[in-house]
Design a protein around this motif. Structure first.
Motif, PDB file in Angstrom:
ATOM      1  N   VAL A  18      24.778   4.069  -0.489  1.00 32.53           N
ATOM      2  CA  VAL A  18      25.282   5.453  -0.644  1.00 32.53           C
ATOM      3  C   VAL A  18      24.864   6.118  -1.716  1.00 32.53           C
ATOM      4  O   VAL A  18      25.255   5.962  -2.942  1.00 32.53           O
ATOM      5  N   ASP A  19      24.352   7.615  -1.695  1.00 31.01           N
ATOM      6  CA  ASP A  19      24.029   8.383  -2.700  1.00 31.01           C
ATOM      7  C   ASP A  19      25.394   9.302  -2.920  1.00 31.01           C
ATOM      8  O   ASP A  19      25.389  10.330  -2.492  1.00 31.01           O
ATOM      9  N   ASP A  70      25.034  12.673  -0.719  1.00 26.14           N
ATOM     10  CA  ASP A  70      25.638  12.486   0.291  1.00 26.14           C
ATOM     11  C   ASP A  70      26.786  13.028   0.401  1.00 26.14           C
ATOM     12  O   ASP A  70      27.849  12.905  -0.601  1.00 26.14           O
ATOM     13  N   ARG A  71      27.306  13.482   1.503  1.00 26.11           N
ATOM     14  CA  ARG A  71      28.576  14.234   1.831  1.00 26.11           C
ATOM     15  C   ARG A  71      29.579  12.730   2.258  1.00 26.11           C
ATOM     16  O   ARG A  71      29.684  12.634   3.204  1.00 26.11           O
ATOM     17  N   VAL A  72      30.370  12.274   1.080  1.00 20.51           N
ATOM     18  CA  VAL A  72      31.027  11.231   1.328  1.00 20.51           C
ATOM     19  C   VAL A  72      32.541  11.425   0.811  1.00 20.51           C
ATOM     20  O   VAL A  72      32.798  12.453  -0.070  1.00 20.51           O
ATOM     21  N   GLY A 109      32.099  14.329  -1.344  1.00 23.57           N
ATOM     22  CA  GLY A 109      30.813  13.898  -2.136  1.00 23.57           C
ATOM     23  C   GLY A 109      30.434  15.013  -2.911  1.00 23.57           C
ATOM     24  O   GLY A 109      31.271  15.900  -3.370  1.00 23.57           O
ATOM     25  N   ALA A 134      27.031  17.435  -2.535  1.00 20.03           N
ATOM     26  CA  ALA A 134      25.668  17.759  -1.844  1.00 20.03           C
ATOM     27  C   ALA A 134      25.081  19.013  -2.761  1.00 20.03           C
ATOM     28  O   ALA A 134      24.100  19.290  -2.267  1.00 20.03           O
TER      29      ALA A 134
END
Length: 676
Positions: A609-610, A614-616, A644, A646
């Motif tokens: 996962v970035d 990324d929207r985490v 996250g 973005a």
């Protein structure tokens, strides 16, 4: 000892405002205050606390009001009440503490029962808990206990001893509070010094920017802050002296007579200008000449109404300008323009010669104004002379960057015969190099056709920039010539003298104003610096108090994370400071802990996962993401709640724990990250 009514009112405030039972000492303190002064007099003081800021400081006005209803009555606010109190909180008509007191005091129907049950249960808790209630963990526990009390609760049946027995132990809570205070204090010290550094930098003669400013902020110390305060005070004193000096000169000048203008601090030519104004246009100032009707110009003398004994007041100078302009308007004399650009009175032969242009002073003034307007329009559209030279420099360097030869002939026979020489001359001028020509003098060398690269297609940009400079030179010359022609007329010359007196007076007034502005700026700087000093001192005091806890309990001071640190064989406590850091050996030998506070929610993410892109995660909570990267765990802390990031990776702060598995880490309710 406070009476029971005051004790009940104090407990009710704790229930409605904080949503928890009072601690024993707090209840007695506020009850005594209420007993002495009444609840309305102390309610706002009650509402100011670090506990409130920690628990509710980030809520919106609507959320704060909604929270009061939940705490007092265990239900959401009705729409009408929510709108009413939110509006008054936003516009400052009521404080939140006043609203809490009002809501509790206005309870009706089932709300009365709920509030009475909560207050009664809170009284039982406070009395039974005594000193066992201590710290933030106990506050949270008591809040949860009271949240379960409603209209159906049988308060008399509550096993309060069992409730009190489960209060979290004081030591861990005190440690959490001490660490929180220490972290907040360190952040406060940093913020105060940063604010002071920015103020001091902005006030300096050569303010720094970008990385230089960032370095300045990082190294700014208490000594620098004290020095900046001293400098600001010095600037205030210096400005005060300058105000007094410039004001004295202005007042002295206003009291000086026109006949003594040389002593009025109005410039080197003040006496000559004042004499021209006083003499006005009497018939001794005219040579023989004739107007268009053939009448003697001597008969057209004008009196400006200023005597040599009149004082150089603002009103008299303004009057001289006004009357001199009237003289220009009324001047019927005809003037011719000589080869040197000066105007002179036309004789009767010249006036009658159809091939000779003659002008009135007013006509020449209009020409001068139009020429100046054309020049100003060009400056507005194309920039100052310096900006035109910068544009030309850019065109030359672009030409070279695209393979052009700087030895290319410019078409000039002068010192700038090739582009390399011209570029060097422009650079020397713009840098203000000793011996270099001034900007205006260099622009004046661009006579039309002096520089010509029109035959070189690759140099089209240079030719365009040259033509812009040539046009500026042409407009400047035209304005200067028109101005000279007008001011060498008899009436134009007197107007020029009056306007120069006005200009000098304006400069005197501006000097006073500039000194006052400088003093105001320095006073503002001093106020900001003193505020930063107060914040700094308060943060240092909080820091010292927090550190005292560790000393009193024989605990090692926590290590604030910054850059690279190494864990020891002892049980180390590390403190997240909001800075990027790497910790080696975390949990390898001792039972190490990383304290991050209770604001963060733990979120484990896969290595793929970035986190920065990324929207985490959850957009509604502030998270710390734990991610395995090779043999290390990277903890990414959100600066604020978002899903996250973005938008901007800099909103995440990374702490790397080398040699640690993310699966072995956990975050406790008290805000400690540990290795399982």
């Amino acid at each position: 000892m406070a009476i029971q009514t005051a004790l009940t009112q104090a407990q009710q405030l704790y229930v409605a405002y904080y949503g928890r039972p009072a601690d024993e000492a707090g209840l007695q303190f506020w009850a005594d205050k209420i007993d002495q002064n009444g609840v309305d007099a102390v309610v706002n003081d009650f509402g100011t606390s670090t506990e409130f800021e920690a628990r509710f400081g980030d809520l919106s006005s609507e959320e704060l009001v909604q929270n009061l209803y939940q705490q007092a009555f265990g239900r959401p606010a009705d729409a009408e009440g929510l709108e009413f109190y939110t509006e008054r909180l936003d516009d400052g008509r009521l404080t939140l503490a006043e609203i809490a007191n009002t809501i509790a005091g206005g309870a009706q129907n089932d709300d009365i029962t709920v509030l009475e049950n909560k207050v009664a249960a809170a009284d039982l808790y406070t009395e039974a808990a005594g000193e066992a209630h201590s710290g933030t963990a106990a506050d949270k526990y008591a809040t949860d206990f009271l949240a379960d009390v409603d209209a159906e609760t049988d308060v008399d049946a509550l096993d309060i001893d069992a409730v009190v027995a489960d209060i979290p132990a004081g030591a861990p809570s005190d440690l959490t509070e001490a660490l929180t205070n220490l972290a907040d204090a360190e952040a406060g010290v940093t913020a105060a010094l940063a604010a002071a550094a920015e103020t001091a930098n902005a006030a300096s003669e050569n303010p720094k920017e970008g990385d230089e400013l960032e370095d300045e902020i990082k190294t700014f110390s208490e000594e620098d802050l004290n020095a900046a305060i001293k400098t600001a005070q010095g600037e205030i004193d210096s400005a005060e002296a300058k105000i007094n000096n410039e004001t004295s000169e202005l007042l002295g000048s206003r009291g000086t007579e026109f006949s003594d203008a040389g002593n009025a601090n109005l410039g080197d030519d003040a006496s000559e200008d004042a004499t021209a104004v006083v003499n006005g246009l009497d018939d001794t100032t005219f040579d023989d000449g004739f107007d268009s009707k053939g009448e003697s110009v001597k008969d057209q003398a004008f009196d400006l109404g200023i005597e040599s004994g009149d004082r150089l007041t603002d009103a008299n100078i303004a009057k001289a300008v006004s009357e001199a302009q009237k003289a220009v308007n009324a001047d019927k004399a005809q003037y011719v323009i000589g080869k040197n650009g000066d105007a002179s009175l036309a004789d009767s032969t010249t006036v009658k010669d159809a091939d000779t242009d003659t002008f009135t002073a007013k006509a020449l003034q209009i020409k001068a104004n139009n020429a100046e307007a054309a020049l100003n329009a060009d400056v507005s559209a194309n920039g100052s002379n310096a900006e035109l030279l910068k544009d030309l420099r850019t065109a030359i360097t672009d030409f070279a960057s695209n393979g052009g030869d700087l030895n290319t002939d410019t078409g000039s026979a002068g010192e700038y015969s090739d582009l390399n020489a011209l570029l060097g001359g422009i650079n020397d001028t713009l840098k203000g190099k000793e011996g270099a020509e001034s900007v205006d003098k260099l622009v004046a060398k661009f006579e039309e056709g002096e520089y010509d690269l029109s035959d070189n297609e690759d140099a089209a940009g240079i030719q365009s920039a040259i033509e812009a400079v040539e046009q500026r030179n042409e407009l400047t010359e035209a304005s200067d010539k028109a101005d000279t022609a007008f001011h060498t007329t008899e009436t134009g010359g007197v107007l020029e003298a009056a306007e120069e007196l006005q200009s000098e007076r304006d400069e005197q007034i501006e000097k006073v104003s500039d000194a006052e502005d400088a003093q105001a700026d320095a006073q503002s700087d001093l106020a900001e610096l003193n505020s930063a000093k107060d914040d700094y001192d308060a943060a240092v005091k909080t820091q010292e108090d927090a550190e005292q806890y560790f000393e009193d309990n024989d605990l090692q001071l926590p290590v604030s994370l910054e850059d690279s640190v190494i864990a020891t064989e002892d049980n180390d406590i590390f403190l997240f400071s909001g800075e990027e850091a790497t910790v080696a050996g975390f949990g390898a030998e001792g039972d190490d802990q990383l304290f991050i506070g209770t604001d963060f929610t733990w979120s484990a993410v896969e290595a793929s996962v970035d986190v920065a892109g990324d929207r985490v995660g959850d957009a509604d909570v502030q998270e710390v993401f734990a991610q395995q990267v090779g043999n290390n765990t990277v903890l990414s802390f959100e600066d604020e709640a978002f899903a996250g990031n973005a938008q901007n990776g800099s909103d995440l702060t990374e702490v790397t724990l080398t040699g640690v598995s993310a699966n072995d880490l956990s975050l406790s309710d008290d805000g400690f990250i540990t290795v399982a």
